[in-house]
Design a protein around this motif. Structure first.
Motif, mmCIF file in Angstrom:
data_model
loop_
_atom_site.group_PDB
_atom_site.id
_atom_site.type_symbol
_atom_site.label_atom_id
_atom_site.label_comp_id
_atom_site.label_asym_id
_atom_site.label_seq_id
_atom_site.Cartn_x
_atom_site.Cartn_y
_atom_site.Cartn_z
ATOM 1 N N ARG A 196 0.792 -1.230 0.000
ATOM 2 C CA ARG A 196 0.000 0.000 0.000
ATOM 3 C C ARG A 196 0.829 1.288 0.000
ATOM 4 N N GLY A 197 2.138 1.170 0.169
ATOM 5 C CA GLY A 197 2.988 2.357 0.216
ATOM 6 C C GLY A 197 3.247 2.798 1.645
ATOM 7 N N VAL A 198 4.340 3.511 1.852
ATOM 8 C CA VAL A 198 4.736 3.923 3.190
ATOM 9 C C VAL A 198 3.725 4.871 3.821
ATOM 10 N N GLU A 199 2.999 5.635 2.982
ATOM 11 C CA GLU A 199 2.020 6.584 3.517
ATOM 12 C C GLU A 199 0.842 5.895 4.190
ATOM 13 N N SER A 200 0.663 4.588 3.951
ATOM 14 C CA SER A 200 -0.440 3.848 4.567
ATOM 15 C C SER A 200 -0.132 3.435 6.008
ATOM 16 N N LEU A 201 1.110 3.560 6.435
ATOM 17 C CA LEU A 201 1.496 3.119 7.766
ATOM 18 C C LEU A 201 1.084 4.124 8.832
ATOM 19 N N SER A 202 0.697 3.619 9.982
ATOM 20 C CA SER A 202 0.370 4.475 11.118
ATOM 21 C C SER A 202 1.661 5.004 11.733
ATOM 22 N N ASP A 203 1.522 5.955 12.645
ATOM 23 C CA ASP A 203 2.706 6.505 13.305
ATOM 24 C C ASP A 203 3.490 5.416 14.038
ATOM 25 N N SER A 204 2.778 4.549 14.736
ATOM 26 C CA SER A 204 3.475 3.501 15.493
ATOM 27 C C SER A 204 4.145 2.499 14.556
ATOM 28 N N GLU A 205 3.544 2.232 13.413
ATOM 29 C CA GLU A 205 4.154 1.313 12.448
ATOM 30 C C GLU A 205 5.425 1.911 11.846
ATOM 31 N N LEU A 206 5.389 3.200 11.529
ATOM 32 C CA LEU A 206 6.589 3.862 11.016
ATOM 33 C C LEU A 206 7.713 3.818 12.044
ATOM 34 N N LEU A 207 7.362 4.127 13.290
ATOM 35 C CA LEU A 207 8.358 4.090 14.354
ATOM 36 C C LEU A 207 8.914 2.678 14.553
ATOM 37 N N LEU A 239 9.313 0.336 12.344
ATOM 38 C CA LEU A 239 10.306 0.046 11.306
ATOM 39 C C LEU A 239 11.619 0.765 11.594
ATOM 40 N N LEU A 240 11.508 1.941 12.183
ATOM 41 C CA LEU A 240 12.705 2.734 12.445
ATOM 42 C C LEU A 240 13.506 2.186 13.618
ATOM 43 N N VAL A 241 12.808 1.787 14.690
ATOM 44 C CA VAL A 241 13.515 1.324 15.897
ATOM 45 C C VAL A 241 13.609 -0.191 15.976
ATOM 46 N N GLY A 242 12.892 -0.886 15.069
ATOM 47 C CA GLY A 242 13.028 -2.335 14.983
ATOM 48 C C GLY A 242 12.143 -3.141 15.911
ATOM 49 N N ASP A 243 11.160 -2.480 16.561
ATOM 50 C CA ASP A 243 10.328 -3.216 17.514
ATOM 51 C C ASP A 243 8.997 -2.489 17.694
ATOM 52 N N ARG A 244 7.881 -3.221 17.489
ATOM 53 C CA ARG A 244 6.554 -2.620 17.571
ATOM 54 C C ARG A 244 6.218 -2.170 18.998
ATOM 55 N N GLN A 245 6.539 -3.000 19.986
ATOM 56 C CA GLN A 245 6.214 -2.668 21.366
ATOM 57 C C GLN A 245 6.962 -1.417 21.836
ATOM 58 N N THR A 246 8.219 -1.304 21.470
ATOM 59 C CA THR A 246 9.005 -0.127 21.834
ATOM 60 C C THR A 246 8.437 1.119 21.172
ATOM 61 N N ALA A 247 8.025 0.981 19.923
ATOM 62 C CA ALA A 247 7.441 2.112 19.202
ATOM 63 C C ALA A 247 6.186 2.608 19.899
ATOM 64 N N GLU A 248 5.336 1.688 20.335
ATOM 65 C CA GLU A 248 4.104 2.072 21.010
ATOM 66 C C GLU A 248 4.388 2.715 22.361
ATOM 67 N N MET A 249 5.411 2.224 23.057
ATOM 68 C CA MET A 249 5.805 2.831 24.331
ATOM 69 C C MET A 249 6.330 4.247 24.119
ATOM 70 N N LEU A 250 7.092 4.440 23.055
ATOM 71 C CA LEU A 250 7.611 5.770 22.745
ATOM 72 C C LEU A 250 6.476 6.762 22.531
ATOM 73 N N LEU A 251 5.498 6.361 21.723
ATOM 74 C CA LEU A 251 4.371 7.250 21.448
ATOM 75 C C LEU A 251 3.547 7.508 22.700
ATOM 76 N N ALA A 252 3.319 6.471 23.481
ATOM 77 C CA ALA A 252 2.523 6.609 24.705
ATOM 78 C C ALA A 252 3.190 7.567 25.685
ATOM 79 N N SER A 253 4.508 7.576 25.707
ATOM 80 C CA SER A 253 5.238 8.425 26.659
ATOM 81 C C SER A 253 5.072 9.907 26.370
ATOM 82 N N VAL A 254 4.666 10.233 25.143
ATOM 83 C CA VAL A 254 4.481 11.648 24.762
ATOM 84 C C VAL A 254 3.041 11.916 24.347
ATOM 85 N N GLY A 255 2.129 11.102 24.826
ATOM 86 C CA GLY A 255 0.720 11.325 24.537
ATOM 87 C C GLY A 255 0.331 11.092 23.094
#
Length: 211
Positions: free
Chosen positions: A11-22, A24-40
């Motif tokens: 679907r292209g990179v634009e179809s990814l949610s913020d947590s999905e993009l993160l 891919l960048l940090v290599g772990d879905r759970q860590t990405a969600e924790m990062l986002l949760a920490s900043v609301g």
């Protein structure tokens, strides 16, 4: 992670949610969600964090914290390159897009003025004040003086709120009123006064506060 990569491929990179993009960048879905949760859930807040704090969130570590910071800075520079090519203002949102990469993550206030021709073409962008976390002192006489030097017929005020709230303060309203009155003496129109923050933006024109 494979599912996210497959989604991007289909679907292209634009179809990814913020947590999905993160992820891919940090290599772990759970860590990405924790990062986002920490900043609301705010990407703007996340990229404004320093490396020392980022590395501590969810065990991100120094290497991945640096990767995230580098990616954020790369995105900011790309945005600045695009905005540097803008030479005509069609609406207030154009101004927000023009200044957001430059202002939203500053730890201090800056006030800028866009000087325009009658056809909304940018003559000059000028920083007229740089202050502290809470406020910056702006001399409305210098703003009008520069407009006359440039033969500008229109101008737009822009400043940021490092606190996060984009709501206009009493001081912002006083400044706007002074600039509008002084500009009118020389048939110069103040098209808007825009406040930019990580939480959004505020338009004096949109709120009916230009008089």
């Amino acid at each position: 992670m494979d599912l996210i990569a497959d989604k991007m491929a289909l679907r292209g990179v634009e179809s990814l949610s913020d947590s999905e993009l993160l992820a891919l960048l940090v290599g772990d879905r759970q860590t990405a969600e924790m990062l986002l949760a920490s900043v609301g859930g705010s990407l703007a807040r996340l990229v404004a964090e320093d490396i020392a704090r980022l590395r501590m969130i969810g065990g991100l570590g120094l290497k991945r914290a640096r990767q995230l910071t580098v990616a954020a800075e790369l995105g900011r520079r790309v945005a600045l390159t695009h905005t540097a090519e803008t030479d005509v203002i069609r609406e207030s949102n154009d101004v927000v897009q023009l200044f957001r990469p430059q202002l939203e993550n500053l730890a201090h206030e800056e006030c800028w003025v866009l000087y325009l021709t009658a056809s909304n073409r940018i003559i000059e962008r000028q920083r007229v004040s740089q202050g502290g976390v809470q406020a910056t002192v702006v001399d409305h006489r210098l703003i009008i003086k520069r407009a006359l030097e440039l033969l500008a017929t229109q101008l737009i005020l822009v400043h940021n709120h490092p606190s996060g709230s984009a709501e206009a303060s009493p001081q912002d309203k006083v400044l706007t009123e002074r600039v509008v009155r002084a500009a009118a003496l020389f048939d110069i129109r103040v098209l808007d006064h825009l406040i930019i923050s990580r939480e959004g933006d505020f338009s004096f024109l949109r709120e009916g506060l230009l008089g």
